[in-house]
Scaffold this active site. Sequence first.
Site, PDB file in Angstrom:
ATOM      1  N   ALA A  59       0.835   7.995   1.639  1.00  0.00           N
ATOM      2  CA  ALA A  59      -0.379   7.313   1.184  1.00  0.00           C
ATOM      3  C   ALA A  59      -1.597   7.945   1.863  1.00  0.00           C
ATOM      4  O   ALA A  59      -1.454   8.662   2.858  1.00  0.00           O
ATOM      5  CB  ALA A  59      -0.299   5.829   1.535  1.00  0.00           C
ATOM      6  N   THR A  60      -2.749   7.708   1.298  1.00  0.00           N
ATOM      7  CA  THR A  60      -3.989   8.265   1.869  1.00  0.00           C
ATOM      8  C   THR A  60      -5.065   7.185   1.939  1.00  0.00           C
ATOM      9  O   THR A  60      -5.071   6.250   1.128  1.00  0.00           O
ATOM     10  CB  THR A  60      -4.563   9.411   0.992  1.00  0.00           C
ATOM     11  N   SER A  62      -8.711   6.725   0.901  1.00  0.00           N
ATOM     12  CA  SER A  62      -9.554   7.418  -0.080  1.00  0.00           C
ATOM     13  C   SER A  62     -10.752   8.038   0.613  1.00  0.00           C
ATOM     14  O   SER A  62     -11.165   7.601   1.693  1.00  0.00           O
ATOM     15  CB  SER A  62     -10.046   6.445  -1.150  1.00  0.00           C
ATOM     16  N   HIS A  67     -14.716   5.420  -2.232  1.00  0.00           N
ATOM     17  CA  HIS A  67     -15.007   4.040  -1.835  1.00  0.00           C
ATOM     18  C   HIS A  67     -16.387   3.630  -2.355  1.00  0.00           C
ATOM     19  O   HIS A  67     -16.575   2.506  -2.838  1.00  0.00           O
ATOM     20  CB  HIS A  67     -14.935   3.890  -0.300  1.00  0.00           C
ATOM     21  N   SER A  91      -5.280   1.560   4.380  1.00  0.00           N
ATOM     22  CA  SER A  91      -5.956   1.534   5.681  1.00  0.00           C
ATOM     23  C   SER A  91      -6.673   0.205   5.934  1.00  0.00           C
ATOM     24  O   SER A  91      -6.918  -0.156   7.079  1.00  0.00           O
ATOM     25  CB  SER A  91      -6.988   2.659   5.766  1.00  0.00           C
ATOM     26  N   GLU A 112      -0.523  -5.043  -0.054  1.00  0.00           N
ATOM     27  CA  GLU A 112       0.043  -3.728   0.282  1.00  0.00           C
ATOM     28  C   GLU A 112       1.561  -3.884   0.292  1.00  0.00           C
ATOM     29  O   GLU A 112       2.063  -4.858   0.836  1.00  0.00           O
ATOM     30  CB  GLU A 112      -0.484  -3.279   1.657  1.00  0.00           C
ATOM     31  N   HIS A 113       2.292  -2.912  -0.296  1.00  0.00           N
ATOM     32  CA  HIS A 113       3.749  -3.118  -0.405  1.00  0.00           C
ATOM     33  C   HIS A 113       4.580  -2.450   0.697  1.00  0.00           C
ATOM     34  O   HIS A 113       5.755  -2.747   0.826  1.00  0.00           O
ATOM     35  CB  HIS A 113       4.259  -2.720  -1.800  1.00  0.00           C
ATOM     36  N   GLY A 145       1.720  -5.191  -5.556  1.00  0.00           N
ATOM     37  CA  GLY A 145       0.387  -5.451  -6.098  1.00  0.00           C
ATOM     38  C   GLY A 145       0.300  -5.374  -7.603  1.00  0.00           C
ATOM     39  O   GLY A 145      -0.672  -5.827  -8.198  1.00  0.00           O
ATOM     40  N   GLN A 222       7.956   5.529  -3.475  1.00  0.00           N
ATOM     41  CA  GLN A 222       6.896   6.048  -2.595  1.00  0.00           C
ATOM     42  C   GLN A 222       7.494   6.586  -1.300  1.00  0.00           C
ATOM     43  O   GLN A 222       7.143   7.656  -0.833  1.00  0.00           O
ATOM     44  CB  GLN A 222       5.872   4.938  -2.298  1.00  0.00           C
TER      45      GLN A 222
HETATM   46  N1  SAH Z   1      -7.803   1.776  -0.690  1.00  0.00           N
HETATM   47  C1  SAH Z   1      -6.815   2.323   0.195  1.00  0.00           C
HETATM   48  C2  SAH Z   1      -5.919   3.225  -0.616  1.00  0.00           C
HETATM   49  C3  SAH Z   1      -4.649   3.555   0.044  1.00  0.00           C
HETATM   50  S1  SAH Z   1      -3.620   4.681  -0.893  1.00  0.00           S
HETATM   51  C4  SAH Z   1      -7.537   3.098   1.302  1.00  0.00           C
HETATM   52  O1  SAH Z   1      -8.529   3.736   1.006  1.00  0.00           O
HETATM   53  O2  SAH Z   1      -7.069   3.086   2.447  1.00  0.00           O
HETATM   54  C5  SAH Z   1      -2.860   3.584  -2.028  1.00  0.00           C
HETATM   55  C6  SAH Z   1      -2.100   2.463  -1.412  1.00  0.00           C
HETATM   56  O3  SAH Z   1      -1.457   1.758  -2.459  1.00  0.00           O
HETATM   57  C7  SAH Z   1      -1.007   2.906  -0.440  1.00  0.00           C
HETATM   58  O4  SAH Z   1      -1.224   2.248   0.774  1.00  0.00           O
HETATM   59  C8  SAH Z   1       0.276   2.451  -1.126  1.00  0.00           C
HETATM   60  O5  SAH Z   1       1.269   2.061  -0.193  1.00  0.00           O
HETATM   61  C9  SAH Z   1      -0.214   1.298  -1.972  1.00  0.00           C
HETATM   62  N2  SAH Z   1       0.634   0.948  -3.130  1.00  0.00           N
HETATM   63  C10 SAH Z   1       1.219   1.791  -4.031  1.00  0.00           C
HETATM   64  N3  SAH Z   1       1.939   1.095  -4.938  1.00  0.00           N
HETATM   65  C11 SAH Z   1       1.795  -0.224  -4.609  1.00  0.00           C
HETATM   66  C12 SAH Z   1       2.305  -1.434  -5.162  1.00  0.00           C
HETATM   67  N4  SAH Z   1       3.111  -1.458  -6.224  1.00  0.00           N
HETATM   68  N5  SAH Z   1       1.936  -2.607  -4.578  1.00  0.00           N
HETATM   69  C13 SAH Z   1       1.132  -2.615  -3.474  1.00  0.00           C
HETATM   70  N6  SAH Z   1       0.637  -1.499  -2.889  1.00  0.00           N
HETATM   71  C14 SAH Z   1       0.956  -0.316  -3.466  1.00  0.00           C
END
Ligand code: SAH
Length: 226
Positions: A59-60, A62, A67, A91, A112-113, A145, A222
Amino acid sequence: MFNYDYNYSYNYTNLLDNLKQSGTIQSQQVYNAMKSVDRADFISNNPYMDSPQSISFNATISAPHMHCHALEYLKDFLTPGSHALDVGFGSGYLTVAMSKMMNDSGTVVGIEHIPQLYEKGKKNISKNHQNLLDEKKIILVCGDGRKGYKDCAPYKAIHVGAAAPEIPKELIEQLDKGGRMFIPVGTYDQNIYVVDKDMKGNISKKSVMGVRYVPLTDKEKQLRGY
Ligand code: SAH
């Protein structure tokens, strides 16, 4: 004067000023919200660089400019007293920024999953914004989510931080009348869709920019690298 060393802004104010100068930040409201959430609480390496960075678990966080785009598109829907949803909070940065857009007087639910990211995001938020967790202005949930979070629905604003193959119907259902969702859609070719629900419940969708996000997917997929 414009700082051409754009990616390596030496402090947060400098980064935000560059984003303002380039037209990415268009409103004082977004500028103020971003300024009140220090990105260094959420990523330790080069926090003021305008690029996405790994937060582990495939994961990243953004890039700051993404944002900003999200907050600009959602700004009229992040109103004091309303409910908002941040899917894939990772994050935790944007969850707090969304709360700041509502002057800390609404409820932002973050989902967050990945349990480790859930814990890390919560810890990041607690560094300088523990009060928002204590006062339930931010509610963090560990779960899928794609199903949204019914308990606090409907939501005036929904932000999705990972790219969905198609817009999950539960999220459309949980969007309030007069509300807006910002969601990356697609697998290889991805676009941000702005989804609006009018007061009669009719949905309209508009593709506003091409992007590259990590997938909104199953936890197992993931963790094994998609
Ligand atoms: N807005 C965050 C984006 C993180 S990256 C930031 O800027 O820090 C995307 C995130 O979505 C990851 O943390 C990943 O674990 C989460 N994700 C992916 N699929 C998901 C799901 N089905 N349910 C909940 N979270 C999910």
